[in-house]
Design a protein around this motif. Structure first.
Motif, short mmCIF file in Angstrom:
data_model
loop_
_atom_site.label_atom_id
_atom_site.label_comp_id
_atom_site.label_asym_id
_atom_site.label_seq_id
_atom_site.Cartn_x
_atom_site.Cartn_y
_atom_site.Cartn_z
N GLN A 10 0.83 -1.20 0.00
CA GLN A 10 0.00 0.00 0.00
C GLN A 10 0.87 1.25 0.00
OE1 GLN A 10 -2.48 0.60 3.46
NE2 GLN A 10 -4.06 1.53 2.19
N LEU A 11 1.90 1.27 0.82
CA LEU A 11 2.79 2.43 0.88
C LEU A 11 3.52 2.61 -0.45
CD1 LEU A 11 3.85 4.67 2.69
CD2 LEU A 11 5.57 3.09 3.55
N LYS A 12 3.94 1.51 -1.06
CA LYS A 12 4.63 1.60 -2.34
C LYS A 12 3.72 2.22 -3.40
CE LYS A 12 6.61 -1.20 -5.96
NZ LYS A 12 6.68 -2.52 -6.52
N SER A 13 2.44 1.86 -3.38
CA SER A 13 1.52 2.40 -4.37
C SER A 13 1.32 3.90 -4.22
CB SER A 13 0.17 1.68 -4.31
OG SER A 13 -0.53 2.04 -3.14
N LYS A 14 1.57 4.42 -3.02
CA LYS A 14 1.44 5.85 -2.76
C LYS A 14 2.73 6.61 -3.07
CE LYS A 14 -1.87 5.40 0.99
NZ LYS A 14 -2.10 5.65 2.41
N ARG A 17 6.79 9.90 -0.08
CA ARG A 17 7.45 11.15 -0.43
C ARG A 17 8.33 11.71 0.67
NH1 ARG A 17 2.26 11.79 -3.13
NH2 ARG A 17 2.70 11.62 -5.34
N ASN A 18 7.91 11.51 1.90
CA ASN A 18 8.72 12.11 2.96
C ASN A 18 9.71 11.10 3.52
OD1 ASN A 18 7.55 10.73 5.28
ND2 ASN A 18 5.74 11.99 4.97
N LEU A 19 10.69 11.61 4.20
CA LEU A 19 11.77 10.79 4.73
C LEU A 19 11.28 9.73 5.71
CD1 LEU A 19 14.79 10.39 4.61
CD2 LEU A 19 15.04 12.07 6.42
N ALA A 20 10.33 10.07 6.54
CA ALA A 20 9.82 9.11 7.52
C ALA A 20 9.15 7.93 6.83
CB ALA A 20 8.83 9.80 8.45
N GLU A 21 8.36 8.18 5.80
CA GLU A 21 7.72 7.09 5.06
C GLU A 21 8.76 6.23 4.35
OE1 GLU A 21 4.97 9.06 2.45
OE2 GLU A 21 3.32 8.84 3.89
N GLN A 22 9.76 6.86 3.76
CA GLN A 22 10.80 6.11 3.07
C GLN A 22 11.59 5.24 4.05
OE1 GLN A 22 13.11 8.98 0.91
NE2 GLN A 22 11.38 9.58 -0.37
N ARG A 23 11.90 5.79 5.21
CA ARG A 23 12.63 5.04 6.23
C ARG A 23 11.80 3.86 6.73
NH1 ARG A 23 13.65 8.91 10.19
NH2 ARG A 23 15.27 9.70 8.82
N ALA A 24 10.52 4.10 6.97
CA ALA A 24 9.62 3.03 7.43
C ALA A 24 9.54 1.92 6.39
CB ALA A 24 8.24 3.60 7.73
N MET A 25 9.48 2.30 5.12
CA MET A 25 9.40 1.29 4.08
C MET A 25 10.69 0.48 4.01
SD MET A 25 8.07 0.96 0.19
CE MET A 25 7.65 2.57 -0.05
N ARG A 26 11.82 1.13 4.10
CA ARG A 26 13.09 0.40 4.08
C ARG A 26 13.19 -0.56 5.25
NH1 ARG A 26 15.18 5.37 2.55
NH2 ARG A 26 15.95 5.76 4.64
N GLN A 27 12.77 -0.14 6.42
CA GLN A 27 12.80 -1.01 7.60
C GLN A 27 11.87 -2.21 7.41
OE1 GLN A 27 11.84 1.82 10.66
NE2 GLN A 27 13.98 2.29 11.08
N SER A 28 10.70 -1.96 6.90
CA SER A 28 9.75 -3.04 6.66
C SER A 28 10.27 -4.00 5.61
CB SER A 28 8.40 -2.47 6.22
OG SER A 28 7.82 -1.71 7.26
N LEU A 29 10.87 -3.48 4.56
CA LEU A 29 11.44 -4.33 3.52
C LEU A 29 12.57 -5.20 4.08
CD1 LEU A 29 11.41 -1.87 0.52
CD2 LEU A 29 10.13 -4.01 0.68
#
Length: 74
Positions: A10-14, A17-29
């Motif tokens: 879901q986050l990938k589809s959005k 844009r911000n650093l916090a979202e990118q960091r959260a996605m990297r951690q989840s990945l």
């Protein structure tokens, strides 16, 4: 893991844009990559292939191609 997998999709589809979202996605990945390369994933996958998991259980995380594509896309 299924919940985390769905959240990352879901986050990938959005397009985070911000650093916090990118960091959260990297951690989840990183967590998903660790699971995908673990014995636990292989056992879960084998159980699914053997029909041992409930049919009502969401199993996107057990899709080899789906998880591989998600992990290799970053």
């Amino acid at each position: 893991m299924e919940r985390l997998y769905c959240q990352v999709l879901q986050l990938k589809s959005k397009h985070p844009r911000n650093l916090a979202e990118q960091r959260a996605m990297r951690q989840s990945l990183a967590v998903l990559a660790s699971y995908y390369s673990s014995r636990e994933w292989k056992e879960d996958f084998a159980a699914d292939e053997a029909g041992l998991l409930p049919k009502s259980l969401k199993r996107g995380i057990l899709s080899e191609d789906g998880l591989w594509n998600l992990l290799s896309g970053y």
